[in-house]
Design a protein around this motif. Structure first.
Motif, PDB file in Angstrom:
ATOM      1  N   GLN A 238       0.832  -1.205   0.000  1.00  0.00           N
ATOM      2  CA  GLN A 238       0.000   0.000   0.000  1.00  0.00           C
ATOM      3  C   GLN A 238       0.867   1.256   0.000  1.00  0.00           C
ATOM      4  O   GLN A 238       0.613   2.208  -0.758  1.00  0.00           O
ATOM      5  CB  GLN A 238      -0.922  -0.012   1.225  1.00  0.00           C
ATOM      6  CG  GLN A 238      -1.902   1.149   1.306  1.00  0.00           C
ATOM      7  CD  GLN A 238      -3.085   0.996   0.380  1.00  0.00           C
ATOM      8  OE1 GLN A 238      -2.998   0.333  -0.652  1.00  0.00           O
ATOM      9  NE2 GLN A 238      -4.211   1.607   0.731  1.00  0.00           N
ATOM     10  N   GLN A 239       1.900   1.270   0.856  1.00  0.00           N
ATOM     11  CA  GLN A 239       2.772   2.442   0.926  1.00  0.00           C
ATOM     12  C   GLN A 239       3.532   2.629  -0.366  1.00  0.00           C
ATOM     13  O   GLN A 239       3.711   3.759  -0.846  1.00  0.00           O
ATOM     14  CB  GLN A 239       3.742   2.298   2.100  1.00  0.00           C
ATOM     15  CG  GLN A 239       4.639   3.511   2.327  1.00  0.00           C
ATOM     16  CD  GLN A 239       3.866   4.764   2.716  1.00  0.00           C
ATOM     17  OE1 GLN A 239       2.744   4.688   3.230  1.00  0.00           O
ATOM     18  NE2 GLN A 239       4.443   5.933   2.481  1.00  0.00           N
TER      19      GLN A 239
ATOM     20  N   ARG B 198       2.604   1.750  -3.386  1.00  0.00           N
ATOM     21  CA  ARG B 198       1.675   2.279  -4.405  1.00  0.00           C
ATOM     22  C   ARG B 198       1.554   3.793  -4.269  1.00  0.00           C
ATOM     23  O   ARG B 198       1.583   4.531  -5.254  1.00  0.00           O
ATOM     24  CB  ARG B 198       0.307   1.614  -4.279  1.00  0.00           C
ATOM     25  CG  ARG B 198       0.319   0.126  -4.556  1.00  0.00           C
ATOM     26  CD  ARG B 198      -1.070  -0.408  -4.857  1.00  0.00           C
ATOM     27  NE  ARG B 198      -2.044  -0.066  -3.830  1.00  0.00           N
ATOM     28  CZ  ARG B 198      -3.367  -0.177  -3.991  1.00  0.00           C
ATOM     29  NH1 ARG B 198      -3.864  -0.594  -5.136  1.00  0.00           N
ATOM     30  NH2 ARG B 198      -4.186   0.130  -3.022  1.00  0.00           N
ATOM     31  N   LEU B 199       1.394   4.239  -3.017  1.00  0.00           N
ATOM     32  CA  LEU B 199       1.238   5.677  -2.771  1.00  0.00           C
ATOM     33  C   LEU B 199       2.505   6.432  -3.159  1.00  0.00           C
ATOM     34  O   LEU B 199       2.447   7.460  -3.847  1.00  0.00           O
ATOM     35  CB  LEU B 199       0.916   5.906  -1.289  1.00  0.00           C
ATOM     36  CG  LEU B 199       0.639   7.360  -0.869  1.00  0.00           C
ATOM     37  CD1 LEU B 199      -0.638   7.868  -1.528  1.00  0.00           C
ATOM     38  CD2 LEU B 199       0.538   7.463   0.655  1.00  0.00           C
ATOM     39  N   GLU B 200       3.668   5.918  -2.744  1.00  0.00           N
ATOM     40  CA  GLU B 200       4.927   6.603  -3.010  1.00  0.00           C
ATOM     41  C   GLU B 200       5.242   6.662  -4.504  1.00  0.00           C
ATOM     42  O   GLU B 200       5.700   7.686  -5.010  1.00  0.00           O
ATOM     43  CB  GLU B 200       6.074   5.896  -2.273  1.00  0.00           C
ATOM     44  CG  GLU B 200       6.037   6.085  -0.766  1.00  0.00           C
ATOM     45  CD  GLU B 200       7.147   5.331  -0.059  1.00  0.00           C
ATOM     46  OE1 GLU B 200       7.905   4.604  -0.733  1.00  0.00           O
ATOM     47  OE2 GLU B 200       7.260   5.478   1.181  1.00  0.00           O
TER      48      GLU B 200
ATOM     49  N   LEU C   2       2.040  13.313  -0.776  1.00  0.00           N
ATOM     50  CA  LEU C   2       1.880  12.276   0.251  1.00  0.00           C
ATOM     51  C   LEU C   2       0.935  12.729   1.357  1.00  0.00           C
ATOM     52  O   LEU C   2       0.276  11.897   1.995  1.00  0.00           O
ATOM     53  CB  LEU C   2       3.240  11.911   0.853  1.00  0.00           C
ATOM     54  CG  LEU C   2       4.206  11.125  -0.037  1.00  0.00           C
ATOM     55  CD1 LEU C   2       5.466  10.774   0.745  1.00  0.00           C
ATOM     56  CD2 LEU C   2       3.562   9.851  -0.584  1.00  0.00           C
TER      57      LEU C   2
ATOM     58  N   PRO D  46      -3.406  12.172  -0.028  1.00  0.00           N
ATOM     59  CA  PRO D  46      -3.666  10.949  -0.796  1.00  0.00           C
ATOM     60  C   PRO D  46      -4.987  10.992  -1.560  1.00  0.00           C
ATOM     61  O   PRO D  46      -5.145  10.298  -2.566  1.00  0.00           O
ATOM     62  CB  PRO D  46      -3.679   9.851   0.275  1.00  0.00           C
ATOM     63  CG  PRO D  46      -3.927  10.561   1.559  1.00  0.00           C
ATOM     64  CD  PRO D  46      -3.314  11.910   1.409  1.00  0.00           C
TER      65      PRO D  46
ATOM     66  N   GLU E 293      -5.633   9.646  -5.302  1.00  0.00           N
ATOM     67  CA  GLU E 293      -6.722   8.693  -5.589  1.00  0.00           C
ATOM     68  C   GLU E 293      -7.607   9.194  -6.723  1.00  0.00           C
ATOM     69  O   GLU E 293      -7.982   8.433  -7.621  1.00  0.00           O
ATOM     70  CB  GLU E 293      -7.555   8.458  -4.326  1.00  0.00           C
ATOM     71  CG  GLU E 293      -8.669   7.435  -4.480  1.00  0.00           C
ATOM     72  CD  GLU E 293      -8.148   6.029  -4.728  1.00  0.00           C
ATOM     73  OE1 GLU E 293      -8.864   5.256  -5.397  1.00  0.00           O
ATOM     74  OE2 GLU E 293      -7.043   5.689  -4.258  1.00  0.00           O
TER      75      GLU E 293
END
Length: 337
Positions: free
Chosen positions: A59-60, A62-64, A299, A302, A306
């Motif tokens: 999950q992290q 993907r965000l980064e 960051l 989010p 999204e």
């Protein structure tokens, strides 16, 4: 004007580093800003599950990675930027391709053969020990990623050329069985001008070697990592070879041709390693200062990331849904009325 369709996937198993930027992200972002190229870029999060089974890490990552591409200037108006897992047609196409793909083709895949070789070297009686069906069937999922969007060109490293050839094989087999031109046969593109950046220890920059410089570390951490880059014992005043030096390679990956030539002259004149490291840090840090600020801001938001990914998924599914409806009909899985 007919646009060339280019597709690139980014596996979400870690934090992007300088090597990722130079080898893949920078040229891809440049392509996203080119009018005659239609770019598809996706977070390969289904692929990530083959290697990473820590949900928080995936999950992290993907965000980064999404924040990294946006912070560096990906043109999401001209490019389709999406998460692989948001396109439910991709797993469905993976199954259709699996049903026409010979097992023998998968037996020859580099990753599978390497796993078997490791088991053999360790003396394991089970040659498939530790091999999941995800690892074994990885090239089929990759083929679905590519064929779903009728990509003309797929930028890859040399180690990935085999997977593009496999995608062509599956596409050709499906077209032959079901008597039609349902898929575009993709071409692998290997850019010989893109360097493989070396890491702190002089080997290829790679998470597996633990020698990376993360792209958006703090200024203080970046300085510390640059100072750790391995150099030789030549003293200030002694001529140094820039072509074998990791510091010079990193500098030239960011600098203009004129700046690179000037640095090369300084190497020939015997620049000291401490001075060279300070200059590399200052130059790279200045280059990344504004993108780092945008990255950190993303960051913290989010929800914005999204929304961007959902917009990209809508564009991607607008392509995927009609193709899958057609393919369902072709293989006999269409509606009765």
């Amino acid at each position: 004007m007919t646009k060339t369709r280019v597709l690139t996937g980014i596996t979400t198993t870690g934090t992007p580093h300088l090597g990722n930027y130079v080898g893949a992200i920078k040229p891809a972002i440049h392509a996203s800003q080119t009018p005659d190229v239609e770019s598809f870029y996706f977070l390969a999060d289904l692929h990530a599950l083959i290697k990473a089974q820590d949900p928080r890490r995936v999950q992290q990552s993907r965000l980064e990675i999404a924040a990294t591409w946006l912070a560096l200037g990906l043109d999401t108006d001209n490019a389709v930027f999406y998460r692989q897992s948001d396109i439910h047609e991709i797993p469905e196409l993976t199954w259709l391709l699996s049903c026409v793909c010979a097992k023998g083709l998968m037996n020859r895949a580099h990753a599978y053969k390497a796993a078997v070789a490791d088991n053999e070297a360790l003396g394991n009686q089970d040659m498939d020990k530790g091999v999941s069906m995800g690892l074994f069937g990885y090239p089929v999922l990759m083929a679905a990623d590519i064929l779903m969007f009728k990509a003309n060109k797929v930028p890859v490293g040399r180690d990935q050329i085999q997977h593009i050839e496999m995608a062509r094989d599956m596409a050709g087999r499906f077209n032959h069985i079901y008597k039609g031109d349902y898929f575009t046969l993709p071409e692998a593109v290997v850019d010989e001008n893109v360097e493989v950046l070396r890491g702190l220890d002089g080997r290829k920059m790679s998470k597996s070697y633990d020698n990376t410089i993360p792209l958006f570390v703090s200024e203080k951490k970046l300085q510390k990592l640059v100072r750790k880059i391995k150099t030789n014992s030549l003293e200030p005043g002694e001529p140094k070879d820039p072509d074998t030096c990791t510091l010079f390679q990193i500098f030239s990956a960011f600098a203009t041709p004129e700046e690179t030539r000037a640095m090369r002259t300084d190497y020939e004149n015997g620049i000291g390693w401490g001075d060279a490291k300070n200059r590399v840090f200052e130059y790279v840090n200045e280059h990344l200062r504004e993108p780092r600020e945008r990255y950190n801001a993303l960051l913290e938001d989010p929800g914005h990331i999204e929304r961007v990914l959902q917009q990209g998924a809508d564009k991607a599914r607008a392509e995927a849904q009609p193709l899958m409806e057609r393919l369902r009909e072709v293989v006999g899985l269409g509606r009765f009325v």
